[in-house]
Design an enzyme around this catalytic site. Sequence first.
Site, PDB file in Angstrom:
ATOM      1  N   ASP A  59     -43.806 -20.952 -17.629  1.00 60.42           N
ATOM      2  CA  ASP A  59     -42.843 -21.701 -16.808  1.00 60.42           C
ATOM      3  C   ASP A  59     -43.107 -23.208 -16.883  1.00 60.42           C
ATOM      4  O   ASP A  59     -44.255 -23.628 -17.037  1.00 60.42           O
ATOM      5  CB  ASP A  59     -42.952 -21.217 -15.350  1.00 60.42           C
ATOM      6  CG  ASP A  59     -41.754 -21.647 -14.525  1.00 60.42           C
ATOM      7  OD1 ASP A  59     -40.731 -22.073 -15.112  1.00 60.42           O
ATOM      8  OD2 ASP A  59     -41.828 -21.585 -13.284  1.00 60.42           O
ATOM      9  N   HIS A 100     -38.097 -26.241 -24.098  1.00 63.91           N
ATOM     10  CA  HIS A 100     -38.251 -24.896 -24.658  1.00 63.91           C
ATOM     11  C   HIS A 100     -38.825 -24.974 -26.075  1.00 63.91           C
ATOM     12  O   HIS A 100     -39.643 -24.147 -26.475  1.00 63.91           O
ATOM     13  CB  HIS A 100     -36.901 -24.171 -24.670  1.00 63.91           C
ATOM     14  CG  HIS A 100     -36.342 -23.915 -23.290  1.00 63.91           C
ATOM     15  ND1 HIS A 100     -37.094 -23.363 -22.270  1.00 63.91           N
ATOM     16  CD2 HIS A 100     -35.104 -24.141 -22.756  1.00 63.91           C
ATOM     17  CE1 HIS A 100     -36.346 -23.260 -21.182  1.00 63.91           C
ATOM     18  NE2 HIS A 100     -35.145 -23.731 -21.447  1.00 63.91           N
ATOM     19  N   LEU A 112     -54.047  -8.817 -33.047  1.00 65.46           N
ATOM     20  CA  LEU A 112     -53.531  -9.101 -31.690  1.00 65.46           C
ATOM     21  C   LEU A 112     -52.175  -8.409 -31.545  1.00 65.46           C
ATOM     22  O   LEU A 112     -51.319  -8.514 -32.424  1.00 65.46           O
ATOM     23  CB  LEU A 112     -53.350 -10.610 -31.489  1.00 65.46           C
ATOM     24  CG  LEU A 112     -52.693 -11.017 -30.160  1.00 65.46           C
ATOM     25  CD1 LEU A 112     -53.674 -10.886 -28.995  1.00 65.46           C
ATOM     26  CD2 LEU A 112     -52.167 -12.449 -30.210  1.00 65.46           C
TER      27      LEU A 112
END
Length: 236
Positions: free
Chosen positions: A17, A34, A127
């Site tokens: 956020d 973004h 991962l």
Amino acid sequence: MAAEELAVPRHIAIVMDGNGRWAKKRFLPRFFGHKAGVDALVKVIEACIERDVQHLTVFAFSSENWKRSDDEVSALMGLILAAVSRYLHKLHRLGVRVRVIGDRDIAPKLKKAWDEAEALTAGNTKLQLNVAFNYGGRWDIVQAARRAAEAGVQAAEITEAKLSEFMALRHAPDPDLFIRTGGEVRISNFMLWQVAYSEFVFSDALWPDFCATQLDAAIACFRNRDRRFGGVKESA
Ligand code: FPP
């Protein structure tokens, strides 16, 4: 090793956020926040690999993000598509397995990109990167219940373990550490089922500023927590 003794969380979940505010502080349109957020994500993925974190789940687009302006939604979709095409091969080289959780059918172009990303990276083990896209924690519980019913699971057979088999993150352990950046202290419908015993760290850093240093600070916080999972420590 008992989960409470983990030096490094096996699974980290992140609400990324603060992109909009990061851009606003620089007098830039939200889109640039973004865009910087994607770069931060790539760095955090690399940092997780270096620290031997096994699973990383990030909130890329929530079921509620459709409420944003058409311009922002379409800019975010375009950005995510561009990010997949720009970084997928790098992630593949790093040994990252990409999985998407959420209802991807809503955006056909992105669905194709997600399907390809999952297929290309299916054999990777370094991962596990779970990208929550058009995802909501309540949606996940509802879709799990619906799929369990469709599979013929009877009411008497419904247990936490049984329902977990139908949740979007059935392949991953529950997150040990939940991080939210951007200074807000709430879950915002992210992984409601899975965070039952996660440790929460709320960082004031805006997501594009979040880097390995902040990740280490969050992991250090996690290490200092006394995880009891509802039990009592023997020394107490
Ligand atoms: C929240 O910041 C952030 C988002 C809604 C989008 C996060 C998405 C990315 C970083 C891209 C991920 C890309 C891939 C390929 C997984 P906000 O806009 O709510 O910020 P604000 O609270 O400051 O307004």
